[in-house]
Design an enzyme around this catalytic site. Structure first.
Site, PDB file in Angstrom:
ATOM      1  N   PHE A  72       1.419  -0.991   0.128  1.00  0.00           N
ATOM      2  CA  PHE A  72       0.392  -0.129  -0.105  1.00  0.00           C
ATOM      3  C   PHE A  72       0.865   1.523  -0.287  1.00  0.00           C
ATOM      4  O   PHE A  72       0.846   2.615  -0.563  1.00  0.00           O
ATOM      5  CB  PHE A  72      -0.493   0.146   1.163  1.00  0.00           C
ATOM      6  CG  PHE A  72      -2.044  -0.772   1.346  1.00  0.00           C
ATOM      7  CD1 PHE A  72      -3.234  -0.757   0.575  1.00  0.00           C
ATOM      8  CD2 PHE A  72      -1.878  -1.940   2.320  1.00  0.00           C
ATOM      9  CE1 PHE A  72      -4.460  -1.729   0.549  1.00  0.00           C
ATOM     10  CE2 PHE A  72      -2.681  -3.186   2.260  1.00  0.00           C
ATOM     11  CZ  PHE A  72      -3.851  -3.110   1.755  1.00  0.00           C
ATOM     12  N   TYR A 140       1.086  11.239 -10.595  1.00  0.00           N
ATOM     13  CA  TYR A 140       0.680   9.680 -10.421  1.00  0.00           C
ATOM     14  C   TYR A 140       0.000   8.570  -9.943  1.00  0.00           C
ATOM     15  O   TYR A 140       0.737   7.854 -10.279  1.00  0.00           O
ATOM     16  CB  TYR A 140      -0.259   9.918  -9.131  1.00  0.00           C
ATOM     17  CG  TYR A 140      -1.424   9.610  -7.989  1.00  0.00           C
ATOM     18  CD1 TYR A 140      -0.744   8.613  -7.492  1.00  0.00           C
ATOM     19  CD2 TYR A 140      -2.915   8.767  -8.265  1.00  0.00           C
ATOM     20  CE1 TYR A 140      -1.260   7.759  -6.616  1.00  0.00           C
ATOM     21  CE2 TYR A 140      -3.172   8.131  -7.596  1.00  0.00           C
ATOM     22  CZ  TYR A 140      -2.865   7.347  -6.700  1.00  0.00           C
ATOM     23  OH  TYR A 140      -3.114   6.426  -5.645  1.00  0.00           O
TER      24      TYR A 140
END
Ligand SMILES: NC(=O)c1ccc[n+]([C@@H]2O[C@H](COP(=O)([O-])OP(=O)(O)OC[C@H]3O[C@@H](n4cnc5c(N)ncnc54)[C@H](O)[C@@H]3O)[C@@H](O)[C@H]2O)c1
Ligand SMILES: O=c1ccn([C@@H]2O[C@H](COP(=O)(O)OP(=O)(O)O[C@H]3O[C@H](CO)[C@@H](O)[C@H](O)[C@H]3O)[C@@H](O)[C@H]2O)c(=O)[nH]1
Length: 328
Positions: A72, A140
């Site tokens: 994550f 991103y």
């Protein structure tokens, strides 16, 4: 299974850790607490460390005899990635690449990656299926897209299996109120709207009212964080060596920014003041998941299919923890 969870003290990570532990897995959380919270995970699971300290991370994987990694840890602000791409490529791509290489050398067979619908850019069809061309429109999304490619190449060449889950917009909180969303700074729509309801902010800014959508505001697919957590467990069970899979994870229904605000008014019983503002750089107009593939292949089924129910869990958390974890 003995599982390393990088970024496990963060929002989605902590909800996944809670579920992994409830299902009897042995969990080691590796988090530098840059955005995560010590109180979001049981303290015996937490190792405070940075992905860039790759020897430390390697040692943690060896000592804990790790059999699977759920990755994550990343930076995840779309807007910031546009103004500071270096930060995003460094953490989301280079640090991830170093982790993956150690995972390969240690012969760890299973890897689950937090990817994103931001890898699609502006999709040509809605809902978005996994076959949609990936053409990210912000750094991103690019950083996540590049790492997906790297994973695919590794799985083709080495005995490593992976699943990349392309989340849509994570939202909500644990229904027991124990953990929830707390980012500093907070940039996500739902927590900000709820902060307005709590009287902590004067208004919510709507970023763009001239998008080609029903009411001119951006549409997103808000998926409950526990439904995301469940997807990780299902993915782990199905991973096979030398194979990689990509799945969208969303409820398949989109809500506009104005709709989110309206549902939040209903759930909280408070009037939410709004201020119209210019578009935020890097935001696609509409992102709604086609998630047939994960339903069919992994048997995943979201428990939360209505925004109202999702917002109720988020509101419970924010009301009970108006300062979040209170550590930042
Ligand atoms: N929140 C969403 O809607 C969403 C949607 C799609 C994808 N994702 C992805 O899911 C993942 C988790 O997102 P989140 O919303 O829970 O974010 P988060 O910021 O709450 O969690 C990320 C965690 O990673 C940790 N971390 C970051 N860099 C690190 C490093 N170098 N070393 C060690 N720990 C580090 C942070 O401290 C934090 O606890 C991210 O990879 C994000 O890109 C999130
Ligand atoms: O004050 C605000 C904040 C957000 N928005 C809008 O609300 C929508 C949702 O924004 P936000 O909650 O910031 O989420 P996203 O930018 O969609 O990004 C999230 O969802 C992505 C997947 O869609 C993930 O990849 C990211 O990591 C995650 O932060 C967007 O249209 C924003 O423009 C506003 O209008 N006002």
């Amino acid at each position: 299974m003995r599982i390393l969870v990088t970024g496990g003290a963060g929002y989605i990570g902590s909800h996944t850790v809670k579920l992994l532990l409830a299902r009897g897995h042995a969990v080691t959380v590796y988090d530098n607490l840059s955005f995560g919270h010590r109180d979001a995970v049981p303290k015996e699971t937490l190792v405070v460390g940075d992905l860039k300290d790759i020897d430390h991370l390697d040692q943690i994987m060896v000592v804990n005899q790790i059999e699977a990694v759920i990755h994550f840890a990343a930076f995840a602000y779309v807007g910031e990635s546009v103004t500071n791409p270096a930060k995003y490529y460094q953490n989301n791509l280079l640090n991830s690449m170093n982790l993956l290489e150690r995972v390969r050398r240690l012969g760890i067979p299973r890897f689950v990656f937090s990817s994103t619908c931001a890898t699609y850019g502006v999709p040509t069809a809605m809902p978005i299926t996994e076959d949609e061309k990936q053409s990210p429109i912000n750094p991103y999304g690019n950083s996540k897209f590049c790492f997906e490619k790297m994973l695919a190449d590794y799985a083709a060449a080495y005995p490593l299996g992976f699943t990349a889950l392309r989340y849509f917009n994570a939202s909500g909180a644990a229904p027991d109120g124990s953990i929830g969303e707390d980012h500093t700074p907070e940039t996500h729509l739902i927590p900000l709207v709820l902060q307005v309801a709590l009287g902590q902010r004067p208004h919510i800014e709507i970023f763009g009212t001239d998008y080609p959508t029903s009411d001119g505001t951006c549409i997103r697919d808000y998926i409950h964080v526990d439904d995301l957590a469940e997807a990780h467990l299902l993915a782990l069970e199905k991973i096979q060596p030398n194979q990689g899979n990509f799945y969208n994870v969303g409820i398949g229904r989109g809500y506009s920014v104005r709709e989110v605000i309206q549902v939040a008014e209903e759930v909280t019983g408070k009037k939410i003041a709004v201020k119209e503002a210019p578009r935020r750089a890097g935001d696609p107009p509409s992102l709604v998941a086609g998630s047939d593939k994960i339903r069919r292949e992994l048997g995943w089924q979201p428990k939360y299919t209505q925004l109202r129910a999702i917002l109720e869990t988020a509101w419970n958390w924010h009301k009970a923890h108006p300062k979040g974890y209170g550590d930042k």
